[in-house]
Scaffold this motif. Structure first.
Motif, PDB file in Angstrom:
ATOM      1  N   UNK A   1      -8.042 -18.437   4.638  1.00  0.00           N
ATOM      2  CA  UNK A   1      -9.175 -19.523   4.263  1.00  0.00           C
ATOM      3  C   UNK A   1     -10.401 -19.149   3.505  1.00  0.00           C
ATOM      4  N   UNK A   2     -10.620 -17.704   3.518  1.00  0.00           N
ATOM      5  CA  UNK A   2     -11.599 -17.115   2.714  1.00  0.00           C
ATOM      6  C   UNK A   2     -11.392 -17.123   1.154  1.00  0.00           C
TER       7      UNK A   2
ATOM      8  N   UNK B   1     -13.651 -21.735  -1.517  1.00  0.00           N
ATOM      9  CA  UNK B   1     -14.936 -21.935  -1.251  1.00  0.00           C
ATOM     10  C   UNK B   1     -15.226 -22.678  -0.085  1.00  0.00           C
TER      11      UNK B   1
ATOM     12  N   UNK C   1     -13.226 -23.188   2.441  1.00  0.00           N
ATOM     13  CA  UNK C   1     -12.381 -22.638   3.291  1.00  0.00           C
ATOM     14  C   UNK C   1     -11.094 -23.495   3.874  1.00  0.00           C
TER      15      UNK C   1
ATOM     16  N   UNK D   1      -5.291 -18.825  12.179  1.00  0.00           N
ATOM     17  CA  UNK D   1      -6.134 -18.744  10.936  1.00  0.00           C
ATOM     18  C   UNK D   1      -7.430 -19.654  11.052  1.00  0.00           C
TER      19      UNK D   1
ATOM     20  N   UNK E   1     -10.328 -21.407  13.789  1.00  0.00           N
ATOM     21  CA  UNK E   1     -11.037 -21.069  15.176  1.00  0.00           C
ATOM     22  C   UNK E   1     -12.031 -22.241  15.403  1.00  0.00           C
TER      23      UNK E   1
ATOM     24  N   UNK F   1     -14.718 -22.639  18.174  1.00  0.00           N
ATOM     25  CA  UNK F   1     -15.903 -21.712  18.240  1.00  0.00           C
ATOM     26  C   UNK F   1     -17.190 -22.456  18.186  1.00  0.00           C
ATOM     27  N   UNK F   2     -17.036 -23.557  17.462  1.00  0.00           N
ATOM     28  CA  UNK F   2     -18.282 -24.589  17.627  1.00  0.00           C
ATOM     29  C   UNK F   2     -18.742 -24.871  18.897  1.00  0.00           C
TER      30      UNK F   2
ATOM     31  N   UNK G   1     -23.076 -15.199  22.191  1.00  0.00           N
ATOM     32  CA  UNK G   1     -22.169 -16.129  21.725  1.00  0.00           C
ATOM     33  C   UNK G   1     -21.095 -15.504  20.734  1.00  0.00           C
TER      34      UNK G   1
ATOM     35  N   UNK H   1     -21.537 -12.546   5.597  1.00  0.00           N
ATOM     36  CA  UNK H   1     -20.165 -12.917   5.134  1.00  0.00           C
ATOM     37  C   UNK H   1     -20.065 -14.148   4.294  1.00  0.00           C
ATOM     38  N   UNK H   2     -21.411 -14.536   3.888  1.00  0.00           N
ATOM     39  CA  UNK H   2     -21.302 -15.554   2.748  1.00  0.00           C
ATOM     40  C   UNK H   2     -21.463 -16.999   3.367  1.00  0.00           C
TER      41      UNK H   2
ATOM     42  N   UNK I   1     -21.530 -20.889   1.900  1.00  0.00           N
ATOM     43  CA  UNK I   1     -20.500 -21.771   2.363  1.00  0.00           C
ATOM     44  C   UNK I   1     -21.228 -23.310   2.770  1.00  0.00           C
TER      45      UNK I   1
ATOM     46  N   UNK J   1     -20.512 -21.331  12.627  1.00  0.00           N
ATOM     47  CA  UNK J   1     -19.173 -20.962  13.147  1.00  0.00           C
ATOM     48  C   UNK J   1     -18.340 -21.080  12.250  1.00  0.00           C
ATOM     49  N   UNK J   2     -18.027 -22.263  11.616  1.00  0.00           N
ATOM     50  CA  UNK J   2     -16.830 -22.556  10.708  1.00  0.00           C
ATOM     51  C   UNK J   2     -16.915 -21.613   9.479  1.00  0.00           C
ATOM     52  N   UNK J   3     -17.992 -21.412   9.029  1.00  0.00           N
ATOM     53  CA  UNK J   3     -18.118 -20.478   7.847  1.00  0.00           C
ATOM     54  C   UNK J   3     -17.682 -19.049   8.211  1.00  0.00           C
ATOM     55  N   UNK J   4     -18.160 -18.570   9.318  1.00  0.00           N
ATOM     56  CA  UNK J   4     -18.118 -17.043   9.687  1.00  0.00           C
ATOM     57  C   UNK J   4     -16.961 -17.054  10.186  1.00  0.00           C
ATOM     58  N   UNK J   5     -16.045 -17.830  11.072  1.00  0.00           N
ATOM     59  CA  UNK J   5     -14.689 -17.342  11.484  1.00  0.00           C
ATOM     60  C   UNK J   5     -13.664 -17.792  10.335  1.00  0.00           C
ATOM     61  N   UNK J   6     -13.913 -18.173   9.304  1.00  0.00           N
ATOM     62  CA  UNK J   6     -13.026 -18.366   8.327  1.00  0.00           C
ATOM     63  C   UNK J   6     -13.227 -17.387   7.181  1.00  0.00           C
ATOM     64  N   UNK J   7     -14.334 -16.453   7.496  1.00  0.00           N
ATOM     65  CA  UNK J   7     -14.476 -15.259   6.240  1.00  0.00           C
ATOM     66  C   UNK J   7     -13.622 -14.334   6.590  1.00  0.00           C
TER      67      UNK J   7
END
Lengths: 527, 196
Positions: A52-53, A56, A58, A357, A359, A362-363, A372, B85-86, B90, B164-170
Motif C-alpha cells: 500500500x505504501x 499516495x 494507500x 496488508x 489493517x 486499527x481504527x 494504543x 511515516x508520512x 497522507x 491509523x489508516x495512514x500509519x498501518x499502510x506505511x
C-alpha cells in the motif's frame, strides 16, 4: 453484412464462457468468444505484489499503471472474474438441487446431482481442485489434489467449533497444491507458493483462470476466435425466431460491429446476462429476448454474507506469522440443514481470508498513544474475519432490471439490482451470525464486531432454469424456452442458490452444455 | 564490449537470477516454453525518502498541528511514529481531495487551539504533552463510546481514523511495527504442529 458465420458465439469469457469455448473448440465447433474487456496478461497485468505504501492514497489498484481491464462491469477482461476470484470450489449436493422437496421453499433445479456429477469429475481432473475427502452427505467429495495444511488459527477455531458439535474441514479450491505437467489441453502450472492475496491476481496461474487454463490452450485447435474489447449490446432475432449472432461496440474506437453465428450463448456474469437479454428488444420480444415468461431478471438470489471480526486470545501478543498466502485454508460446511431451526435452507462459513496488508480494524481500537499502538501490534497476529454465507429464497421484489436514466460510456443503460430480504432470509442471517459468535467464543476469541446487515455476494438468478416455460427462462439443457438457438450459462440460471460458492458448479454446467451444443453442431442442427 | 554483447550478458544475468531464486526459495517446475513458475519475489522495500512536502490543503500552522496530534495518537517507540511515516502527507492528500473532510479539519483544528486557550490560556502546541493529552482525552473517550455528538469527538474520530489508516499502510507501520511477513514465495505452507 457478409462475413464468417460461426457455429457458436459466446458472450463473456469467465468461468462459464471460457470453459465452454475451450471444450466446444476441442469438439470441432467453430467458436467465437466476444468479451467486453481487453486481453490481459496474467503474469504482468495485475498489482499482485504491490504494497500500500507505493501509492499516495494507500489504495492498491487492481491493474499495473497504464494497463487496461477490470475497469467496469462491461469491460473486465479475458478470463472475467476468474482472474480475481478466491477459487473456492464446492460441488453442490442433491439437497441443493432439490431444496424445495426438503423444506418447501424456493424452487427446484430441473436437474439432479447425478446429472452434473460426471462433469464435476471432468472439471476436477482437468484443472485440479485440492481438498480432503470428508465423506459429508451435503458436500459431495470429488477427485482432489492434496489439501493445503490449516493455519494455527484454523485449528484454534476448529477446537471451539468441536465443542458445539460443528465440524471444520479443509477448504477446496481450484488452486494447484501440486504442480501440473503440461498436457495436450492444459498448460504446465506450478503449485501455489503462498505469496499472498489470491484475489489480487495469480501471476503464476497456480490458481485457475479461464483464459490461461482453458482458452489459450484451445487456440491451437484453430477453431477458437477470441474477440476482446467488444461490448455486446444486442442479440438480434429474426421473424423466424432465430438469433443470428451479436451486435457490439468496440470499447476503444466506439465503432459498432456484428458477429454472426448459428447459436448464441450468453455467459456474461449473471446480472449482465439478464441485462443483455432485457436490452435485446424486438418485435417478437418487446419485453426482452427470451422473456415470454416475464421471469427474465426475476428470481435474483445472490448470496448474503454476515461478518464477524475477532481476535483469537491465544495469538494476542505473539509474533506475526506469514499466513496470508492462499487466503482461507479451512471451511465450516453447512450443518444446520439437518438440525431443528426456524427457517428454510442453511449456511456455510468461510473464514480466515483476511488480507494481512490491510489493517482497517486499527481504527476501532480504543484510546491513543503508546498503549494504543501496542494494542494494535498485539492484536495484528490474532485478527480473523469470519464470513458466513446464507441462501436467499427468491421473492418478487428482488430482481435485475435496466436503469435507463443512467447510461454508461457506451450509451447503454446501467444494470440495476434490487434486493429485498424477507423473513426467512433475516432469520437465517441472524442465526448464522449467532452460530459464528458462539463458535469463536468457544474458541477463546474477543469479538470486535458483528455485522447488522446482510451484504450481497455471488450473484445468482435472473435467467432461471426450469421445466416450466411459464416460470423459467431456460430449460434443463440451458436452452431458451422461447428461442431454439439461444442458451444462457452462468450464475443467472441457478433456480436456487445453495449456500455454496457457485463457480465450480458454473464450470460443470458449462462443460455439460458443451456436450449438448457440440452434439448439435456435429449433426448440423444448430441454427 | 559491444551493445549487443552487453544485452546478451544482461539477459543471462536475469536468467541466472530467476533460476537462482527458484533454486533457493522453492522448487518450482521449470517449463521453459510457457514461462510458468518464473517468479522472483523481492522483499518489501521502504519507499525512497520523500523530498520536502508542501501541503495542498492545510496552512503551515494547521499542518504542524495535524502532525503533532498524529504523533500523539501514534508516537515514536522502537519504531517510527506517525509524522516520520508520512501520515501528515497522507492526511493532506486525502483532505485536499474530499470537500466533506475540509470543514471538519479546518474547524476541528481551530477548536483544538480555542479549547487550549480557554482551558489553559495557551495555544495547543505551546502546552506540555500532559496538558495536550488531557485536552484530547474526553474526545477520544467519546469516540470509544461511539458518542459522536460534539464537534471535538467528530474531529478526533476523523484524525484518529486517518492516522491509523495512514500509519498501518506505511512501511514503518505495516512492515517495521506490525511485522508483515507475506508476499514471499514459500516452498510449502508451514503446517501447524502446536498443541492448540
Amino acid at each position: 453484412m457478409a462475413g464468417k458465420v460461426y457455429d457458436v458465439c459466446i458472450v463473456g469469457s469467465g468461468a462459464a464462457g471460457g470453459t465452454l469455448a475451450a471444450h466446444l473448440a476441442r469438439s470441432g465447433a467453430d467458436v467465437i468468444v466476444v468479451e467486453g474487456g481487453p486481453k490481459v496478461n496474467t503474469r504482468t497485468a495485475f498489482n499482485t505484489h504491490a504494497m500500500p505504501f507505493e501509492f499516495p492514497n494507500r489504495q492498491i489498484p487492481t491493474m499495473k499503471p497504464g494497463v487496461q481491464g477490470f475497469d467496469g462491469e462491461r469491460s473486465r477482461g479475458l478470463g472475467g472474474k476468474t482472474q480475481l476470484w478466491n477459487a473456492v470450489a464446492w460441488r453442490m449436493s442433491q439437497r441443493d438441487f432439490k431444496g424445495r422437496q426438503h423444506d418447501g421453499a424456493g424452487e427446484d433445479w430441473p436437474i439432479n446431482y447425478s446429472d452434473l456429477a460426471p462433469y464435476y469429475d471432468r472439471i476436477e481432473r482437468e484443472v485440479g481442485v485440492c481438498g480432503n475427502r470428508d465423506g459429508l452427505e451435503d458436500l459431495p467429495d470429488g477427485i482432489f489434489l492434496p489439501p493445503v495444511p490449516m493455519k494455527c488459527s484454523d485449528k484454534m477455531i476448529a477446537k471451539g467449533a468441536e465443542k458445539l458439535g460443528v465440524k471444520i474441514i479443509h477448504v477446496r479450491k481450484s488452486t494447484r497444491s501440486v504442480p501440473a505437467p503440461r498436457t495436450d489441453w492444459t498448460p504446465a502450472r506450478p503449485a501455489c507458493h503462498f505469496c499472498g492475496n489470491c484475489m489480487a491476481g495469480c501471476d503464476v496461474v497456480a490458481k485457475y483462470n479461464s483464459y490461461d487454463v482453458h482458452m489459450i490452450p484451445a487456440l491451437k485447435t484453430g477453431k477458437l476466435t477470441l474477440q476482446p474489447d467488444s461490448v455486446v449490446y444486442e442479440i438480434p432475432v429474426t421473424n423466424e425466431n432465430r438469433v443470428t449472432g451479436v451486435k457490439f461496440i468496440n470499447r476503444s474506437t466506439m465503432q459498432q460491429g456484428e458477429v454472426q453465428a448459428r447459436a448464441v450463448v450468453v455467459a456474461a456474469a449473471c446480472a449482465q446476462s439478464s441485462s443483455l437479454l432485457l436490452m435485446s428488444k424486438s418485435r417478437l420480444y418487446p419485453n426482452g429476448l427470451a422473456n415470454s415468461s416475464g421471469h427474465l431478471g426475476q428470481d435474483f438470489i445472490p448470496h448474503f454474507t454476515g461478518g464477524v471480526q475477532v481476535f483469537l486470545k491465544e495469538l494476542i501478543g505473539k509474533p506475526a506469522t506469514d499466513d496470508e498466502g492462499y487466503l482461507d485454508h479451512a471451511y465450516i460446511p453447512s450443518f444446520m440443514h439437518n438440525r431443528k431451526r426456524g427457517y428454510a435452507r442453511s449456511f456455510g462459513v468461510q473464514f480466515n481470508y483476511q488480507n494481512r496488508r490491510s489493517v482497517g480494524w486499527a481504527r476501532s481500537m480504543p484510546g491513543f498513544g503508546k498503549q494504543y499502538k501496542q494494542s494494535v501490534k498485539d492484536r495484528y497476529p490474532a485478527f480473523v474475519v469470519m464470513s458466513p454465507y446464507g441462501e436467499m429464497i427468491p421473492n418478487r421484489e428482488s430482481f435485475v432490471d435496466l436503469d435507463w436514466s443512467k447510461k454508461d460510456k457506451y450509451g447503454l443503460p446501467l444494470t440495476r439490482r434490487t434486493v429485498v430480504w424477507k423473513d426467512n432470509d433475516w432469520a437465517l442471517f441472524k442465526d448464522m451470525n449467532k452460530w459464528v459468535v458462539n463458535i469463536v467464543k468457544a474458541a477463546g476469541a474477543e469479538v470486535l464486531s458483528v455485522s447488522e446487515q446482510p451484504v450481497t455476494n455471488h450473484e445468482l438468478g435472473g435467467c432461471r432454469s426450469g421445466n416450466d416455460p411459464k416460470t423459467s427462462v431456460v430449460d434443463a439443457n440451458l436452452r431458451s424456452h422461447d428461442v431454439p438457438n439461444l442458451y444462457v450459462v452462468d450464475g443467472s440460471v441457478f433456480p436456487s442458490a445453495s449456500e455454496k460458492n457457485p463457480t465450480h458448479t458454473i464450470m460443470a454446467l458449462a462443460l455439460r452444455l458443451s456436450d449438448h451444443i457440440g452434439e448439435k453442431a456435429k449433426k448440423g442442427e444448430l441454427a | 564490449m559491444s551493445d549487443i554483447q552487453n544485452e546478451v550478458n544482461g539477459e543471462r544475468r536475469t536468467a541466472l537470477k530467476i533460476i537462482g531464486a527458484i533454486g533457493t526459495t522453492c522448487a518450482f517446475p521449470f517449463s521453459a516454453d510457457e514461462l510458468y513458475g518464473q517468479h522472483v519475489h523481492e522483499a518489501a522495500k521502504p519507499p525512497a525518502p520523500a523530498g520536502p512536502y508542501t501541503p495542498v490543503f492545510f496552512k503551515p500552522a494547521e499542518y504542524a498541528l495535524v502532525g503533532h496530534i498524529a504523533d500523539l495518537i501514534i508516537p515514536q517507540t522502537e519504531t517510527p511514529g506517525a509524522t516520520a511515516s508520512g501520515v501528515p502527507q497522507y492526511i493532506d492528500n486525502l483532505v485536499s481531495k474530499n470537500e466533506q473532510h475540509q470543514p471538519l479539519y479546518r474547524e476541528g483544528l481551530a477548536l483544538v487551539d480555542s479549547t487550549a486557550q480557554s482551558k489553559f490560556g495557551k495555544k495547543f502546541l505551546e502546552l506540555d504533552e500532559t496538558r495536550q493529552i488531557e485536552l484530547l482525552l474526553p474526545w477520544s473517550e467519546a469516540v470509544d463510546r461511539n458518542k459522536l455528538t460534539t464537534p471535538g469527538a467528530k474531529f478526533f474520530k476523523a484524525i484518529k481514523s486517518m492516522t491509523a489508516d495512514g500509519y498501518y499502510t506505511s512501511y514503518a507501520g505495516l512492515v517495521q511495527e506490525l511485522g508483515y511477513k507475506g508476499n514471499v514465495a514459500l516452498a510449502a505452507f508451514p503446517e501447524c504442529t502446536h498443541e492448540h
